[in-house]
Design an enzyme around this catalytic site. Structure first.
Site, PDB file in Angstrom:
ATOM      1  N   SER A  95       0.819  -1.219   0.000  1.00 50.60           N
ATOM      2  CA  SER A  95       0.000   0.000   0.000  1.00 50.60           C
ATOM      3  C   SER A  95       0.851   1.265   0.000  1.00 50.60           C
ATOM      4  CB  SER A  95      -0.914   0.017   1.237  1.00 50.60           C
ATOM      5  OG  SER A  95      -1.793  -1.067   1.251  1.00 50.60           O
TER       6      SER A  95
ATOM      7  N   HIS B 162       2.585  -4.808   9.532  1.00 56.22           N
ATOM      8  CA  HIS B 162       1.354  -5.237   8.854  1.00 56.22           C
ATOM      9  C   HIS B 162       0.649  -6.198   9.802  1.00 56.22           C
ATOM     10  CE1 HIS B 162       3.497  -3.839   5.260  1.00 56.22           C
ATOM     11  NE2 HIS B 162       4.395  -4.798   5.398  1.00 56.22           N
TER      12      HIS B 162
ATOM     13  N   SER C  75      -0.517  -4.896  -7.355  1.00 53.77           N
ATOM     14  CA  SER C  75       0.833  -4.784  -6.791  1.00 53.77           C
ATOM     15  C   SER C  75       1.158  -5.977  -5.891  1.00 53.77           C
ATOM     16  CB  SER C  75       0.951  -3.480  -5.998  1.00 53.77           C
ATOM     17  OG  SER C  75       2.251  -3.318  -5.488  1.00 53.77           O
TER      18      SER C  75
ATOM     19  N   PHE D 221       9.234   9.255  -6.563  1.00 55.79           N
ATOM     20  CA  PHE D 221       9.337   7.892  -7.072  1.00 55.79           C
ATOM     21  C   PHE D 221      10.638   7.686  -7.830  1.00 55.79           C
ATOM     22  CE2 PHE D 221       8.612   4.477 -10.139  1.00 55.79           C
ATOM     23  CZ  PHE D 221       8.107   3.484  -9.315  1.00 55.79           C
TER      24      PHE D 221
ATOM     25  N   MET E 193      13.575   7.401  -5.362  1.00 57.72           N
ATOM     26  CA  MET E 193      13.564   6.152  -4.619  1.00 57.72           C
ATOM     27  C   MET E 193      13.906   4.966  -5.516  1.00 57.72           C
ATOM     28  SD  MET E 193      10.403   6.543  -1.946  1.00 57.72           S
ATOM     29  CE  MET E 193      10.700   4.890  -1.332  1.00 57.72           C
TER      30      MET E 193
ATOM     31  N   ARG F   4       7.834  -0.765  -8.351  1.00 57.31           N
ATOM     32  CA  ARG F   4       7.523  -1.294  -9.680  1.00 57.31           C
ATOM     33  C   ARG F   4       7.101  -0.150 -10.599  1.00 57.31           C
ATOM     34  NH1 ARG F   4       3.191  -3.838 -12.253  1.00 57.31           N
ATOM     35  NH2 ARG F   4       1.835  -3.137 -10.560  1.00 57.31           N
ATOM     36  N   LYS F   5       5.849   0.291 -10.497  1.00 55.82           N
ATOM     37  CA  LYS F   5       5.374   1.394 -11.332  1.00 55.82           C
ATOM     38  C   LYS F   5       5.047   2.650 -10.528  1.00 55.82           C
ATOM     39  CE  LYS F   5       3.350  -1.354 -15.094  1.00 55.82           C
ATOM     40  NZ  LYS F   5       2.102  -1.623 -15.863  1.00 55.82           N
TER      41      LYS F   5
END
Length: 322
Positions: free
Chosen positions: A82, A138, A168, A260, A263, A282-283
């Site tokens: 998330s 989590h 994801s 993004f 990172m 990833r995206k």
């Protein structure tokens, strides 16, 4: 061998998970005996009806619920995939005022993953009291350290729209070799709708937190989509929540450090069983679910979503595209 066994049906075969006990039970590693299938799967660990990764030991949920919380603790709490690592980096950048050298030094001295894994709760407990502990976690609401609900520590909770979250999550799970049904999109989609999904399903995990604790002073709820839409604004909200005012220059540095592109260039990885095995970024986009959901899956998911979210406060904050 202790004789404890958990049995789970995995398509046409079963695996049997055995826990070896020793004088230090928290360091024990599971062995697996496979039948009817040559592929070795790690399996999952079901504790009191909740499904955990195998790195979560049988006593960990109780240990976490009783974990001693410090006043300056910060928990980065999410359902997996998330925006956990993004948020953790945001928090650390704010605490270290965007100073990359201090952030790097802290990360090198405390390379700890989710607190629920292995004996990480012990390692976090041993960290210095000279600076706040930032702990990735989590866990369902009944496992979060009880002292948090008494007002100790602070929780930055991030929620991502469930469609993008699932895409994801599947991209993460398909190579983890937990269960065969997580390897293919269609079967993982089906699994995600059940309560025995790894870490539960999106609704069962997020709703109890948001509906019951959104107005608590030591909880800050953000959405992944809000962070994408207004990165700087969310940095300022976290600063205010943590009582860490920054100069305009420092805020801009935090935003730059946690973009993004910045990172992804740093190539963060997940250390799985001591080895770097997965690029965590990833995206980083909103709406990627459209590339994976079939029309039938969208219609089915929307029906379940509308039923589960009807009348909830959280429904007003979820965005499937921006």
């Amino acid at each position: 061998m202790c004789g404890h066994q958990s049995h789970h049906k995995l398509y046409a075969y079963e695996y049997i998970r055995h826990i070896n006990h020793c004088s230090k039970t928290d360091c024990c590693q599971p062995n697996y005996t496979m039948t009817e299938n040559p592929k070795t799967l790690l399996g999952l660990n079901v504790i009191n009806g909740f499904t955990w990764p195998p790195l979560v030991h049988d006593t960990n949920p109780e240990k976490l619920a009783n974990f001693k919380v410090r006043e300056d603790d910060v928990f980065v709490l999410t359902y997996p995939k998330s925006g956990t690592h993004w948020t953790q980096k945001l928090v650390k950048n704010i605490l270290f005022e965007g100073n990359n050298d201090k952030i790097r030094k802290d990360s090198e001295s405390n390379p700890l993953g989710p607190i629920e894994f292995g004996d990480n709760y012990k390692k976090y407990d041993s960290l210095s009291t000279e600076k706040p502990r930032v702990m990735m976690i989590h866990v369902p609401v009944d496992v979060l350290p009880r002292q948090v609900f008494e007002g100790k520590g602070k929780v930055v909770f991030v929620i991502r729209n469930p469609k993008d979250n699932l895409v994801s999550y599947w991209n993460f799970l398909k190579d983890r070799q937990y269960l065969e049904e997580y390897e293919e999109w269609d079967s993982c989609f089906e699994a995600s709708l059940r309560p025995d999904m790894l870490y539960g399903n999106w609704f069962d995990f997020n709703l109890p937190y948001y509906e019951n604790h959104r107005n608590k002073k030591n909880f800050l709820f953000l959405t992944y989509e809000e962070m994408k839409l207004d990165h700087k604004g969310c940095v300022l909200r976290i600063c205010d929540f943590l009582s860490r005012p920054l100069s305009e220059e420092q805020v801009d540095k935090v935003v730059e450090n946690t973009s993004f592109s910045s990172m992804k260039a740093s190539k963060p990885v997940l250390f799985f069983q001591g080895k770097p095995t997965y690029n965590l970024l990833r995206k980083g986009v909103v709406g990627d679910w459209k590339t994976r959901f079939t029309v039938a899956q969208k219609e089915r998911f929307d029906a379940i979503y509308n039923q589960r979210m009807e009348g909830t406060a959280l429904a007003k904050r979820i965005k499937f595209e921006i």
